[in-house]
Design an enzyme around this catalytic site. Sequence first.
Site, PDB file in Angstrom:
ATOM      1  N   GLU A 248       0.839  -1.195   0.000  1.00  0.00           N
ATOM      2  CA  GLU A 248       0.000   0.000   0.000  1.00  0.00           C
ATOM      3  C   GLU A 248       0.881   1.255   0.000  1.00  0.00           C
ATOM      4  O   GLU A 248       0.634   2.218  -0.732  1.00  0.00           O
ATOM      5  CB  GLU A 248      -0.902  -0.019   1.243  1.00  0.00           C
ATOM      6  CG  GLU A 248      -1.716   1.252   1.397  1.00  0.00           C
ATOM      7  CD  GLU A 248      -2.681   1.199   2.594  1.00  0.00           C
ATOM      8  OE1 GLU A 248      -2.877   0.116   3.166  1.00  0.00           O
ATOM      9  OE2 GLU A 248      -3.228   2.260   2.928  1.00  0.00           O
ATOM     10  N   GLN A 342       2.916  27.340  -8.291  1.00  0.00           N
ATOM     11  CA  GLN A 342       3.361  28.735  -8.166  1.00  0.00           C
ATOM     12  C   GLN A 342       3.700  29.316  -9.541  1.00  0.00           C
ATOM     13  O   GLN A 342       3.394  30.477  -9.830  1.00  0.00           O
ATOM     14  CB  GLN A 342       4.588  28.783  -7.240  1.00  0.00           C
ATOM     15  CG  GLN A 342       5.077  30.180  -6.912  1.00  0.00           C
ATOM     16  CD  GLN A 342       4.138  30.927  -5.961  1.00  0.00           C
ATOM     17  OE1 GLN A 342       3.261  30.330  -5.350  1.00  0.00           O
ATOM     18  NE2 GLN A 342       4.296  32.230  -5.876  1.00  0.00           N
ATOM     19  N   GLU A 373       4.695  11.298   9.782  1.00  0.00           N
ATOM     20  CA  GLU A 373       5.315  11.150  11.115  1.00  0.00           C
ATOM     21  C   GLU A 373       5.395   9.663  11.492  1.00  0.00           C
ATOM     22  O   GLU A 373       6.414   9.200  12.019  1.00  0.00           O
ATOM     23  CB  GLU A 373       4.497  11.920  12.171  1.00  0.00           C
ATOM     24  CG  GLU A 373       4.545  13.435  12.014  1.00  0.00           C
ATOM     25  CD  GLU A 373       3.738  13.943  10.821  1.00  0.00           C
ATOM     26  OE1 GLU A 373       2.760  13.278  10.420  1.00  0.00           O
ATOM     27  OE2 GLU A 373       4.092  15.007  10.277  1.00  0.00           O
TER      28      GLU A 373
HETATM   29  C1  LIG Z   1      -9.151  11.138   2.179  1.00  0.00           C
HETATM   30  C2  LIG Z   1      -8.925  10.053   3.186  1.00  0.00           C
HETATM   31  C3  LIG Z   1      -9.232   8.763   2.863  1.00  0.00           C
HETATM   32  C4  LIG Z   1      -9.079   7.745   3.801  1.00  0.00           C
HETATM   33  N1  LIG Z   1      -9.484   6.478   3.487  1.00  0.00           N
HETATM   34  C5  LIG Z   1      -9.482   5.526   4.450  1.00  0.00           C
HETATM   35  C6  LIG Z   1     -10.045   4.235   4.203  1.00  0.00           C
HETATM   36  O1  LIG Z   1     -10.518   3.940   3.103  1.00  0.00           O
HETATM   37  N2  LIG Z   1     -10.063   3.329   5.217  1.00  0.00           N
HETATM   38  C7  LIG Z   1      -9.544   3.609   6.459  1.00  0.00           C
HETATM   39  O2  LIG Z   1      -9.598   2.757   7.327  1.00  0.00           O
HETATM   40  N3  LIG Z   1      -8.990   4.829   6.711  1.00  0.00           N
HETATM   41  C8  LIG Z   1      -8.967   5.787   5.753  1.00  0.00           C
HETATM   42  N4  LIG Z   1      -8.433   7.025   6.015  1.00  0.00           N
HETATM   43  C9  LIG Z   1      -7.893   7.299   7.353  1.00  0.00           C
HETATM   44  C10 LIG Z   1      -6.393   7.500   7.378  1.00  0.00           C
HETATM   45  O3  LIG Z   1      -5.703   6.293   7.200  1.00  0.00           O
HETATM   46  C11 LIG Z   1      -6.085   8.202   8.722  1.00  0.00           C
HETATM   47  O4  LIG Z   1      -6.595   9.524   8.618  1.00  0.00           O
HETATM   48  C12 LIG Z   1      -4.607   8.221   9.039  1.00  0.00           C
HETATM   49  O5  LIG Z   1      -4.134   6.930   9.328  1.00  0.00           O
HETATM   50  C13 LIG Z   1      -4.308   9.139  10.231  1.00  0.00           C
HETATM   51  O6  LIG Z   1      -5.130   8.852  11.328  1.00  0.00           O
HETATM   52  P1  LIG Z   1      -5.951  10.032  12.046  1.00  0.00           P
HETATM   53  O7  LIG Z   1      -6.650  10.797  10.980  1.00  0.00           O
HETATM   54  O8  LIG Z   1      -6.770   9.445  13.117  1.00  0.00           O
HETATM   55  O9  LIG Z   1      -4.837  10.969  12.643  1.00  0.00           O
HETATM   56  P2  LIG Z   1      -4.168  10.825  14.127  1.00  0.00           P
HETATM   57  O10 LIG Z   1      -3.697   9.437  14.316  1.00  0.00           O
HETATM   58  O11 LIG Z   1      -5.119  11.393  15.118  1.00  0.00           O
HETATM   59  O12 LIG Z   1      -2.937  11.802  13.938  1.00  0.00           O
HETATM   60  C14 LIG Z   1      -2.944  13.215  14.257  1.00  0.00           C
HETATM   61  C15 LIG Z   1      -1.503  13.732  14.164  1.00  0.00           C
HETATM   62  O13 LIG Z   1      -0.696  13.048  15.121  1.00  0.00           O
HETATM   63  C16 LIG Z   1       0.453  12.553  14.481  1.00  0.00           C
HETATM   64  N5  LIG Z   1       0.922  11.320  15.106  1.00  0.00           N
HETATM   65  C17 LIG Z   1       0.237  10.168  15.285  1.00  0.00           C
HETATM   66  N6  LIG Z   1       1.009   9.221  15.834  1.00  0.00           N
HETATM   67  C18 LIG Z   1       2.236   9.790  15.997  1.00  0.00           C
HETATM   68  C19 LIG Z   1       3.477   9.335  16.500  1.00  0.00           C
HETATM   69  N7  LIG Z   1       3.632   8.068  16.942  1.00  0.00           N
HETATM   70  N8  LIG Z   1       4.526  10.194  16.522  1.00  0.00           N
HETATM   71  C20 LIG Z   1       4.380  11.458  16.068  1.00  0.00           C
HETATM   72  N9  LIG Z   1       3.227  11.946  15.575  1.00  0.00           N
HETATM   73  C21 LIG Z   1       2.180  11.124  15.525  1.00  0.00           C
HETATM   74  C22 LIG Z   1       0.017  12.287  13.047  1.00  0.00           C
HETATM   75  O14 LIG Z   1       1.138  12.205  12.185  1.00  0.00           O
HETATM   76  C23 LIG Z   1      -0.852  13.499  12.795  1.00  0.00           C
HETATM   77  O15 LIG Z   1      -0.049  14.581  12.426  1.00  0.00           O
HETATM   78  C24 LIG Z   1      -8.550   8.047   5.082  1.00  0.00           C
HETATM   79  C25 LIG Z   1      -8.194   9.359   5.393  1.00  0.00           C
HETATM   80  C26 LIG Z   1      -8.400  10.357   4.477  1.00  0.00           C
HETATM   81  C27 LIG Z   1      -8.031  11.766   4.872  1.00  0.00           C
END
Ligand SMILES: Cc1cc2nc3c(=O)[nH]c(=O)nc-3n(C[C@H](O)[C@H](O)[C@H](O)COP(=O)(O)OP(=O)(O)OC[C@H]3O[C@@H](n4cnc5c(N)ncnc54)[C@H](O)[C@@H]3O)c2cc1C
Length: 385
Positions: A248, A342, A373
């Site tokens: 992936e 740009q 990250e």
């Molecule tokens: C357009 C889109 C399509 C998607 N499609 C799917 C899908 O089909 N199926 C599915 O299951 N998911 C899907 N996702 C979800 C996607 O995989 C998650 O958004 C992603 O894994 C991040 O999780 P979160 O949004 O909960 O962010 P969080 O985990 O809440 O992260 C918030 C911030 O904390 C940081 N962070 C987290 N852990 C750490 C660490 N250990 N050290 C430092 N920083 C950290 C992150 O980098 C980020 O900046 C999709 C997301 C989007 C935006």
Amino acid sequence: MKRNLFTQEHEDFRETIRLFIAKEITPFYADWERDNRVPRELFTKLGELGVMGFDIPEEFGGTGKTSYKFQAVMDEETSRAAVSFGHYTVSTGIVLPYLLRLCNDEQKQRWLPSIATGEKTLCIAMTEPGTGSDLAGIRSTAKLSEDGTHYILNGAKTFITGAVNSELCVVVARTSPPSETDRRFGLSLMVVPTDAPGFEYGRKLEKLGLRASDTSELSFTDVKVPVADLLGEQDKGFSYLGQNLPRERLSIGSRGISSAAAAIEFAKAYVQERQVFGKPVAAFQNTKFVLAECSAEVDAGQALVDRGIELDDSGELTAADAARIKLFGTEVAARVIDKCLQLHGGYGYMLEYPIARLYADTRVSRIYGGTSEVMKTIIAKDMGL
Ligand SMILES: Cc1cc2nc3c(=O)[nH]c(=O)nc-3n(C[C@H](O)[C@H](O)[C@H](O)COP(=O)(O)OP(=O)(O)OC[C@H]3O[C@@H](n4cnc5c(N)ncnc54)[C@H](O)[C@@H]3O)c2cc1C
């Protein structure tokens, strides 16, 4: 820079895909972006083209082509036209490998032929409102019934791409409590038909980019999932996620670099045509330097992606290497596409220009499939840090 990844077979395939995009995608794409989905028939047309069944063995109706090279050609051609095939890459590139790796013979017979024809497409539901990066925190539950014939699935998911246009959803749910030593233990994967009673769609989410595919919330209320629809072994879901993530992440890195390469072509064409202060934008040394930097970055990223594809072909692509490819490929894409936008001035901000679509569509690549990250934590661990 000369590449040696592809053979004549891939180049012939490229021609077919390019023609398909020009005839079947580009003329309709603005409408599909407005509808936030591609027409369902697109997948059966892609099935006729033989591209829904990459990796599916011929006995189940697929092409049996296990190399990522054909999908890399598709990444390059869709980027070149600044379009997508809706949630095609989710279905074929991300979710199908789970089925191929984990299905038993009966499940293969049951699911693979209709996936190869495009009659059924796939989505995956991992993320929940309370947990994304930290998948061990998944709270959806699937409790085994007393007679052991089925699970009862309950919970909520968010950000699920392609769910509205899919017939089958791979759901990650907790089947057992975490063990004392391993909080990742106890998750399982199961294939759930999207029309199962209790499987409900929530809000359709409005995205910044990737507007030709749907992304929505899901909820499960006492969904009855037969044990025959469990993928692999119960409670081992987390390790299965780990096995599939390298492909992936390779695919996201590949699309990042192909989008960046396409952005350079759009910018090159634009700056040669646009006149400013009586000369083309291309005449400024700044323009030449910016595009030269972009070209060098894309070549470096392409070399990394191509090497990753070869390692994937030989079964040697490690999780850390895939993280390096995703991190670098998507960060290069962000820098290059921004610089190319740009150079378009105000027109670059207008969605009718393909560079604006590439910009909006690419932003998410540093977030989904594991954030930049999270990629860095994987790489650092691999370095012994
Ligand atoms: C357009 C889109 C399509 C998607 N499609 C799917 C899908 O089909 N199926 C599915 O299951 N998911 C899907 N996702 C979800 C996607 O995989 C998650 O958004 C992603 O894994 C991040 O999780 P979160 O949004 O909960 O962010 P969080 O985990 O809440 O992260 C918030 C911030 O904390 C940081 N962070 C987290 N852990 C750490 C660490 N250990 N050290 C430092 N920083 C950290 C992150 O980098 C980020 O900046 C999709 C997301 C989007 C935006």
